[in-house]
Design a protein around this motif. Sequence first.
Motif, PDB file in Angstrom:
ATOM      1  N   ASP A 111       0.975  -1.184   0.067  1.00  0.00           N
ATOM      2  CA  ASP A 111      -0.131  -0.078  -0.004  1.00  0.00           C
ATOM      3  C   ASP A 111       0.961   1.290   0.142  1.00  0.00           C
ATOM      4  OD1 ASP A 111      -2.200  -1.539   0.011  1.00  0.00           O
ATOM      5  OD2 ASP A 111      -2.330  -1.597   2.327  1.00  0.00           O
ATOM      6  N   GLU A 112       2.161   1.135  -0.231  1.00  0.00           N
ATOM      7  CA  GLU A 112       2.899   2.309   0.116  1.00  0.00           C
ATOM      8  C   GLU A 112       3.624   2.593  -1.221  1.00  0.00           C
ATOM      9  OE1 GLU A 112       3.531   4.275   2.656  1.00  0.00           O
ATOM     10  OE2 GLU A 112       2.118   2.555   3.897  1.00  0.00           O
ATOM     11  N   PRO A 113       4.089   3.827  -1.564  1.00  0.00           N
ATOM     12  CA  PRO A 113       4.514   4.307  -2.777  1.00  0.00           C
ATOM     13  C   PRO A 113       5.836   3.513  -3.117  1.00  0.00           C
ATOM     14  CG  PRO A 113       4.877   5.907  -1.249  1.00  0.00           C
ATOM     15  CD  PRO A 113       4.182   4.926  -0.524  1.00  0.00           C
ATOM     16  N   ALA A 114       6.264   3.613  -4.399  1.00  0.00           N
ATOM     17  CA  ALA A 114       7.436   2.748  -4.758  1.00  0.00           C
ATOM     18  C   ALA A 114       8.683   3.541  -4.404  1.00  0.00           C
ATOM     19  CB  ALA A 114       7.489   2.728  -6.477  1.00  0.00           C
ATOM     20  N   LEU A 115       9.604   3.085  -4.629  1.00  0.00           N
ATOM     21  CA  LEU A 115      11.081   3.501  -4.418  1.00  0.00           C
ATOM     22  C   LEU A 115      11.234   5.112  -5.172  1.00  0.00           C
ATOM     23  CD1 LEU A 115      13.552   0.706  -4.505  1.00  0.00           C
ATOM     24  CD2 LEU A 115      13.305   2.408  -2.483  1.00  0.00           C
ATOM     25  N   ARG A 116      11.829   6.204  -4.481  1.00  0.00           N
ATOM     26  CA  ARG A 116      11.720   7.381  -5.348  1.00  0.00           C
ATOM     27  C   ARG A 116      13.481   7.569  -5.507  1.00  0.00           C
ATOM     28  NH1 ARG A 116      10.401   9.239  -0.067  1.00  0.00           N
ATOM     29  NH2 ARG A 116      11.752  10.387   0.752  1.00  0.00           N
ATOM     30  N   VAL A 131       8.459   4.949   5.012  1.00  0.00           N
ATOM     31  CA  VAL A 131       6.826   4.395   5.316  1.00  0.00           C
ATOM     32  C   VAL A 131       6.628   4.774   6.582  1.00  0.00           C
ATOM     33  CG1 VAL A 131       5.708   2.385   5.500  1.00  0.00           C
ATOM     34  CG2 VAL A 131       7.720   2.365   3.741  1.00  0.00           C
ATOM     35  N   GLY A 132       5.379   5.358   6.610  1.00  0.00           N
ATOM     36  CA  GLY A 132       4.731   5.923   7.985  1.00  0.00           C
ATOM     37  C   GLY A 132       4.488   4.568   9.006  1.00  0.00           C
ATOM     38  N   PRO A 133       3.940   4.664  10.063  1.00  0.00           N
ATOM     39  CA  PRO A 133       3.796   3.652  10.783  1.00  0.00           C
ATOM     40  C   PRO A 133       3.235   2.422   9.992  1.00  0.00           C
ATOM     41  CG  PRO A 133       2.833   5.594  11.837  1.00  0.00           C
ATOM     42  CD  PRO A 133       3.138   6.112  10.509  1.00  0.00           C
ATOM     43  N   VAL A 141       9.568   3.044   8.877  1.00  0.00           N
ATOM     44  CA  VAL A 141      10.670   2.502   8.246  1.00  0.00           C
ATOM     45  C   VAL A 141      11.322   3.475   7.303  1.00  0.00           C
ATOM     46  CG1 VAL A 141      11.221   0.568   6.730  1.00  0.00           C
ATOM     47  CG2 VAL A 141       9.492   0.165   8.530  1.00  0.00           C
ATOM     48  N   GLN A 142      12.510   3.411   7.141  1.00  0.00           N
ATOM     49  CA  GLN A 142      13.444   4.322   6.134  1.00  0.00           C
ATOM     50  C   GLN A 142      14.215   3.084   5.427  1.00  0.00           C
ATOM     51  OE1 GLN A 142      15.548   7.080   8.278  1.00  0.00           O
ATOM     52  NE2 GLN A 142      13.916   8.613   8.250  1.00  0.00           N
ATOM     53  N   VAL A 143      14.228   3.269   4.048  1.00  0.00           N
ATOM     54  CA  VAL A 143      14.984   2.149   3.410  1.00  0.00           C
ATOM     55  C   VAL A 143      15.751   3.208   2.263  1.00  0.00           C
ATOM     56  CG1 VAL A 143      15.078   0.562   1.698  1.00  0.00           C
ATOM     57  CG2 VAL A 143      13.091   0.144   3.309  1.00  0.00           C
ATOM     58  N   GLU A 144      17.103   2.970   2.388  1.00  0.00           N
ATOM     59  CA  GLU A 144      17.942   3.615   1.303  1.00  0.00           C
ATOM     60  C   GLU A 144      18.890   2.402   0.716  1.00  0.00           C
ATOM     61  OE1 GLU A 144      20.463   5.571   4.318  1.00  0.00           O
ATOM     62  OE2 GLU A 144      18.992   7.225   4.523  1.00  0.00           O
ATOM     63  N   VAL A 145      18.842   2.753  -0.563  1.00  0.00           N
ATOM     64  CA  VAL A 145      19.494   1.965  -1.589  1.00  0.00           C
ATOM     65  C   VAL A 145      20.463   2.624  -2.462  1.00  0.00           C
ATOM     66  CG1 VAL A 145      18.985   0.523  -3.516  1.00  0.00           C
ATOM     67  CG2 VAL A 145      17.312   0.738  -1.755  1.00  0.00           C
ATOM     68  N   VAL A 146      21.830   1.934  -2.066  1.00  0.00           N
ATOM     69  CA  VAL A 146      22.912   2.536  -3.013  1.00  0.00           C
ATOM     70  C   VAL A 146      23.246   1.350  -3.813  1.00  0.00           C
ATOM     71  CG1 VAL A 146      25.274   3.492  -2.872  1.00  0.00           C
ATOM     72  CG2 VAL A 146      23.655   3.898  -0.889  1.00  0.00           C
ATOM     73  N   HIS A 147      23.394   1.836  -5.187  1.00  0.00           N
ATOM     74  CA  HIS A 147      23.662   0.770  -6.114  1.00  0.00           C
ATOM     75  C   HIS A 147      25.268   0.630  -6.250  1.00  0.00           C
ATOM     76  CE1 HIS A 147      19.494   1.057  -7.570  1.00  0.00           C
ATOM     77  NE2 HIS A 147      19.659   2.218  -8.094  1.00  0.00           N
ATOM     78  N   ASP A 148      25.788  -0.724  -6.248  1.00  0.00           N
ATOM     79  CA  ASP A 148      27.169  -1.030  -6.227  1.00  0.00           C
ATOM     80  C   ASP A 148      27.281  -1.698  -7.558  1.00  0.00           C
ATOM     81  OD1 ASP A 148      29.950  -1.291  -5.597  1.00  0.00           O
ATOM     82  OD2 ASP A 148      29.259  -3.141  -4.171  1.00  0.00           O
ATOM     83  N   GLY A 149      27.629  -0.863  -8.468  1.00  0.00           N
ATOM     84  CA  GLY A 149      27.760  -1.629  -9.867  1.00  0.00           C
ATOM     85  C   GLY A 149      26.518  -1.946 -10.563  1.00  0.00           C
ATOM     86  N   PRO A 150      26.144  -2.556 -11.680  1.00  0.00           N
ATOM     87  CA  PRO A 150      25.034  -2.700 -12.403  1.00  0.00           C
ATOM     88  C   PRO A 150      24.039  -3.623 -11.890  1.00  0.00           C
ATOM     89  CG  PRO A 150      26.719  -3.548 -13.509  1.00  0.00           C
ATOM     90  CD  PRO A 150      27.322  -2.880 -12.535  1.00  0.00           C
ATOM     91  N   ASN A 151      24.717  -4.696 -10.970  1.00  0.00           N
ATOM     92  CA  ASN A 151      23.967  -5.689 -10.520  1.00  0.00           C
ATOM     93  C   ASN A 151      23.609  -5.884  -9.204  1.00  0.00           C
ATOM     94  OD1 ASN A 151      24.200  -6.968 -13.222  1.00  0.00           O
ATOM     95  ND2 ASN A 151      25.988  -7.833 -12.770  1.00  0.00           N
TER      96      ASN A 151
END
Length: 162
Positions: A111-116, A131-133, A141-151
């Motif tokens: 029910d939450e929005p996609a990654l921005r 993500v709120g409660p 929740v907080q999610v952080e994504v850092v790409h480490d190469g293409p895969n």
Amino acid sequence: MTQTDTETVVEQDGPGRTRWGVFLVILAVPTLVVAALIALLVAWLFTDDSVASDVKKTSCAEALAYGGAKLPEGARDAGCYLDAGPEPRFEASFRMRTNKVGAWLAATYPDEPALRTKQCASRSIDACLNVGPVAGQHASVQVEVVHDGPNWSDVRFVAFTL
């Protein structure tokens, strides 16, 4: 012209007065200040700050469950911690395939929005999600994504109570 008698001056047998004492005092003060700063730096470097902290290693199942999630299949190098302050704060970090991050989050939080990719906390973060409660949980929740190469991507998951 008249000639005057010259006086004979008697020389002292002992050493004369020098200013070495003043020079040594002027030199000693900055030396002591520098030595004290070096001693403080060494003490700071060898002091273990983690002893006073309430951060403890915990299971990743517990850390992710606090935010209503599960460790995705194929995740590698997982490390999870609990900061047991007045309000618990769980943190998990792991690596997973870049092309599976969005699907994992969509299945976990339907029910939450996609990654921005914009308006994340730092320019070094490639994608994020707040993500709120979470339904059935008291945590945000907080999610952080850092790409480490293409895969591969490094994922940081933080669940905390508001």
